[in-house]
Write an enzyme that holds these catalytic residues in place. Structure first.
Site, mmCIF file in Angstrom:
data_model
loop_
_atom_site.group_PDB
_atom_site.id
_atom_site.type_symbol
_atom_site.label_atom_id
_atom_site.label_comp_id
_atom_site.label_asym_id
_atom_site.label_seq_id
_atom_site.Cartn_x
_atom_site.Cartn_y
_atom_site.Cartn_z
ATOM 1 N N TRP A 1 -3.251 -2.494 -1.296
ATOM 2 C CA TRP A 1 -2.869 -3.813 -1.787
ATOM 3 C C TRP A 1 -3.577 -4.785 -0.841
ATOM 4 C CZ3 TRP A 1 0.316 -8.037 -0.183
ATOM 5 C CH2 TRP A 1 0.808 -8.831 -1.214
ATOM 6 N N GLU B 1 7.984 -13.299 -12.329
ATOM 7 C CA GLU B 1 7.234 -12.177 -11.769
ATOM 8 C C GLU B 1 6.661 -11.247 -12.822
ATOM 9 O OE1 GLU B 1 9.348 -9.552 -9.033
ATOM 10 O OE2 GLU B 1 11.169 -9.735 -10.210
ATOM 11 N N GLU C 1 17.762 -16.459 -9.701
ATOM 12 C CA GLU C 1 17.307 -15.080 -9.934
ATOM 13 C C GLU C 1 16.618 -14.952 -11.296
ATOM 14 O OE1 GLU C 1 16.698 -12.438 -8.589
ATOM 15 O OE2 GLU C 1 16.758 -10.923 -10.175
ATOM 16 N N HIS D 1 19.293 -35.403 -10.704
ATOM 17 C CA HIS D 1 18.710 -35.892 -9.449
ATOM 18 C C HIS D 1 17.207 -35.631 -9.388
ATOM 19 C CE1 HIS D 1 22.737 -36.728 -8.058
ATOM 20 N NE2 HIS D 1 23.082 -35.515 -8.426
ATOM 21 N N LYS E 1 12.906 -13.411 -12.076
ATOM 22 C CA LYS E 1 12.638 -12.312 -13.029
ATOM 23 C C LYS E 1 11.567 -12.725 -14.031
ATOM 24 C CE LYS E 1 13.814 -9.686 -11.516
ATOM 25 N NZ LYS E 1 14.520 -9.486 -10.312
ATOM 26 N N ARG F 1 4.528 0.682 -6.301
ATOM 27 C CA ARG F 1 4.608 -0.220 -5.143
ATOM 28 C C ARG F 1 3.651 -1.403 -5.274
ATOM 29 N NH1 ARG F 1 6.560 2.367 -0.240
ATOM 30 N NH2 ARG F 1 5.103 1.162 1.007
ATOM 31 N N LYS G 1 6.395 -3.661 -4.609
ATOM 32 C CA LYS G 1 7.815 -3.318 -4.701
ATOM 33 C C LYS G 1 8.508 -3.515 -3.371
ATOM 34 C CE LYS G 1 11.645 -1.748 -6.370
ATOM 35 N NZ LYS G 1 12.465 -2.803 -7.017
ATOM 36 N N CYS H 1 0.831 -1.204 0.000
ATOM 37 C CA CYS H 1 0.000 0.000 0.000
ATOM 38 C C CYS H 1 0.870 1.260 0.000
ATOM 39 C CB CYS H 1 -0.854 0.050 1.262
ATOM 40 S SG CYS H 1 -1.731 -1.471 1.595
ATOM 41 N N ASN I 1 -1.137 1.586 6.433
ATOM 42 C CA ASN I 1 -0.331 0.484 5.868
ATOM 43 C C ASN I 1 0.028 -0.455 6.994
ATOM 44 O OD1 ASN I 1 -0.341 1.726 3.442
ATOM 45 N ND2 ASN I 1 1.851 2.150 3.359
ATOM 46 N N GLY I 2 0.127 -1.759 6.681
ATOM 47 C CA GLY I 2 0.493 -2.731 7.715
ATOM 48 C C GLY I 2 -0.698 -3.606 8.048
HETATM 49 O O1 M6R Z 1 13.739 -4.124 -1.111
HETATM 50 P P1 M6R Z 1 14.339 -5.476 -0.963
HETATM 51 O O2 M6R Z 1 15.606 -5.641 -1.735
HETATM 52 O O3 M6R Z 1 14.522 -5.882 0.469
HETATM 53 O O4 M6R Z 1 13.279 -6.460 -1.597
HETATM 54 C C1 M6R Z 1 13.459 -7.844 -1.536
HETATM 55 C C2 M6R Z 1 12.520 -8.554 -2.456
HETATM 56 O O5 M6R Z 1 11.189 -8.287 -2.107
HETATM 57 C C3 M6R Z 1 12.735 -8.150 -3.918
HETATM 58 O O6 M6R Z 1 14.040 -8.363 -4.328
HETATM 59 C C4 M6R Z 1 11.798 -8.976 -4.838
HETATM 60 O O7 M6R Z 1 12.178 -10.299 -4.838
HETATM 61 C C5 M6R Z 1 11.807 -8.389 -6.245
HETATM 62 N N1 M6R Z 1 10.473 -8.155 -6.703
HETATM 63 C C6 M6R Z 1 12.425 -9.274 -7.250
HETATM 64 O O8 M6R Z 1 12.512 -8.673 -8.500
#
Ligand code: M6R
Length: 591
Positions: free
Chosen positions: A73, A476, A469, A492, A473, A28, A586, A2, A99-100
């Site tokens: 959110w 997401e 990673e 395996h 990418k 965000r 984000k 949020c 938020n929270g």
């Molecule tokens: O702000 P941060 O680096 O702590 O965030 C960690 C993860 O939430 C962030 O890297 C997330 O995995 C990304 N959306 C990946 O692209």
């Protein structure tokens, strides 16, 4: 997560101002939005499900000097205008954005219901204005009522509250960030993130955990929520420019930030050498070093395990921050925790820090956001200087994090200059690689494979975390089922997934594990896999080859970039918005 944006001050365009501020927080992640303005002694609320980008802020232009707004959110309750914030008290005099998560909201709601309160939404937030309303009835003191209400909450909150009868705006925080932008004309913006008000001001104040503030737009008072003790604050200048936080010539933030790696890696490398040496000394002297991070930042930590092992012959441990809770048995006052986080606000990372601090261990932070909660709570902070990262998919922050961690590994061996030279050469090679022809080739590849529903990525050594990673990418932003594996683990189990034509990306360098990786690629090809090699040299097993510069230990920094571009074009060519991935936020400030 949020987004919150509020304004109080001498301007009368508070409505359009907070709507435009909310638009700056869209990155965000959110699913509904709302605004409350105080006008002629009444609170006027407007809420809607869906996006705010197309909303004409002039529709909120009726004069008003105090407004709060929110992008939601969904956590508690579905996506609907009813569940969107602001939420109001039963008598309609108090509006709150939050938020929270208030963890004990069911209990509080049940108690309020027995005292005659009726609720309009399914959210945890709605209990907040109702509790404030009760407290206000007793004392007629708005700030005091917010303070008293906060004492009931368990969980995390960053909240803004308005009262129809008060000329003040009140904010309180435990766990969810709120930053105050000090406007040049004396008013204040209060937001969950700095980019929201960069067009308005570059001077900020931070509300810390356990604090609240009261402002009439001319002055501001920070106090401890529980004790009421005054907490004086400094005004802090912010170096980011509004232009840095805009898309510029690019259609999406994600592509802009991928391309910015030409410069951001160099900025990460050109650190104050003394600071890098301080971190290296801390690792050398520590009785055990843990690296923690989440998601992409966690993959930077995993790559660093290899950097420290290969470059510095020094053992460090990685744990995802969300899994760190039970590692506290290994922590001692002489232990060191290094947290890596782009936003500096991730709840799981903060929790790991608190665990380490409770054991008396030192906490060092590597982050991108100056003044973030993590940077303020850590004993020492190093900034990666990537500039604002707004795309949900983290790209330039990752390469900056890896560059800094690699520098520290070199500093541990007393060869910081060698590390710097290596990384600056890598930065120059990336600059050459990111040319329009290269990008077009990857776009064409994305078009050829974008109808596949499964995609696998393999890597070995420091390319193994990059395989993981790569999967993040691609998942997401394109929603293709992508999985990363250590090349040697294929036989395996995972190799059973390979069918005729399954795209398999192999991440290679030119090093002691290349031969093993080629064998793994051959195993995949023998089962029908279509091999996309990302490597400095072409190999006969590749069906497609994306050439990358040879970079030695910096190979993971180089190899991830074509995958970032591929993920971007997989999203775009499948008709998805890479900057607004579904279900994601984000900065993940809830646990
Ligand atoms: O702000 P941060 O680096 O702590 O965030 C960690 C993860 O939430 C962030 O890297 C997330 O995995 C990304 N959306 C990946 O692209």
């Amino acid at each position: 997560m949020c987004g919150i944006f509020g304004y109080i001050g001498g301007r009368t365009d508070a409505g359009p101002l907070v709507i435009e501020g909310l638009k700056n927080l869209e990155y965000r992640g959110y699913d509904s939005w709302g605004i409350a303005c105080k006008r002629n002694g009444a609170i006027i609320v407007h809420k809607d499900a869906g996006k705010i980008s197309g909303v004409d802020s002039s529709a909120f232009a009726e004069p008003c000097s105090m407004a709060i707004a929110h992008t939601r959110w969904a956590t508690h309750g579905n996506v609907s205008a009813r569940n969107a914030h602001p939420h109001i008290s039963g008598d309609g005099t108090i509006a709150v954005v939050h938020n929270g998560i208030i963890e004990n909201y069911q209990e509080l709601r049940a108690e309020l219901e027995t005292r005659g309160h009726a609720f309009q939404s399914e959210t945890d937030t709605e209990i907040i204005p109702h509790l404030i309303e009760e407290e206000y009835r007793r004392t007629a003191d708005f700030a005091g009522a917010v303070r008293a209400a906060c004492r009931h909450f368990q969980g995390r909150y960053g909240l803004l509250a308005l009262h129809a009868d008060s000329s003040t705006l009140v904010a309180a925080r435990t766990g969810s960030p709120l930053i105050i932008g000090v406007m040049n004309d004396g008013g204040y913006c209060i937001a969950s993130d700095i980019p929201a008000f960069l067009e308005q001001t570059h001077t900020v104040q931070y509300l810390d955990d356990g604090e609240m503030l009261v402002t009439d737009g001319k002055s501001i008072l920070f106090t401890d929520i529980v004790t009421g003790e005054e907490h004086p604050k400094r005004e802090i200048p912010i170096t980011w420019s509004p232009e840095e936080a805009q898309k510029g010539e690019y259609e999406h933030y994600m592509l802009k930030e991928i391309m910015e790696q030409k410069e951001s890696i160099v900025r990460a490398v050109n650190q104050d050498e003394q600071q890098i040496r301080i971190l290296a000394d801390a690792i050398r002297n520590a009785k055990g070093t843990f690296l923690v991070g989440c998601g992409t930042a966690g993959k930077a930590c995993m790559a660093a395990e290899y950097f420290f092992s290969v470059i510095a012959k020094h053992h460090v441990n990685f744990a995802p921050a969300s899994e760190f809770k039970l590692y506290h048995h290994f922590l001692e006052p002489e232990s060191l925790l290094i947290v890596v986080s782009q936003s500096g606000e991730t709840a799981d990372v903060l929790e790991a820090m608190h665990i380490a601090k409770s054991k008396g261990s030192n906490v060092l932070a590597i982050t991108n956001v100056q003044g973030s909660t993590i940077s303020r709570e850590a004993d020492f902070t190093l900034l990666i200087n990537a500039g604002p990262e707004r795309a949900v998919a983290s790209t330039k922050a990752l390469t900056g994090q890896m560059a800094v961690l690699m520098l520290i590994a070199y500093a541990l061996t007393g060869k910081l200059q060698d590390g710097k030279t290596k990384l600056l050469e890598t930065g120059a090679a990336i600059n050459d690689m990111l040319n329009p022809r290269y990008i077009k080739r990857i776009e064409a590849l994305a078009k050829r494979i974008n109808q596949n529903e499964n995609l696998y990525i393999i890597g070995k050594s420091w390319n193994y975390p990059m395989a993981l990673e790569s999967a993040i990418k691609i998942q997401e932003v394109s929603y293709i089922h992508a999985e990363g594996f250590a090349g040697g683990e294929l036989k395996h189990g995972p190799i059973a997934l390979i069918e005729d034509g399954t795209p398999c990306i192999a991440l290679l360098g030119n090093d002691e594990v290349t031969a093993d990786m080629l064998s793994n690629a051959i195993e995949l090809k023998a089962r029908g896999g279509r091999i996309i090699g990302i490597a400095p040299q072409e190999h006969s097993v590749f069906d497609e080859w994306l050439k990358v510069p040879e970079a030695g230990p910096a190979q993971p920094i180089v190899n991830i970039i074509p995958v970032q571009i591929l993920a971007y074009y997989l999203a775009v060519t499948r008709g998805k918005d890479p900057d607004m991935p579904r279900n994601l936020a984000k900065s993940v400030t809830v646990k």
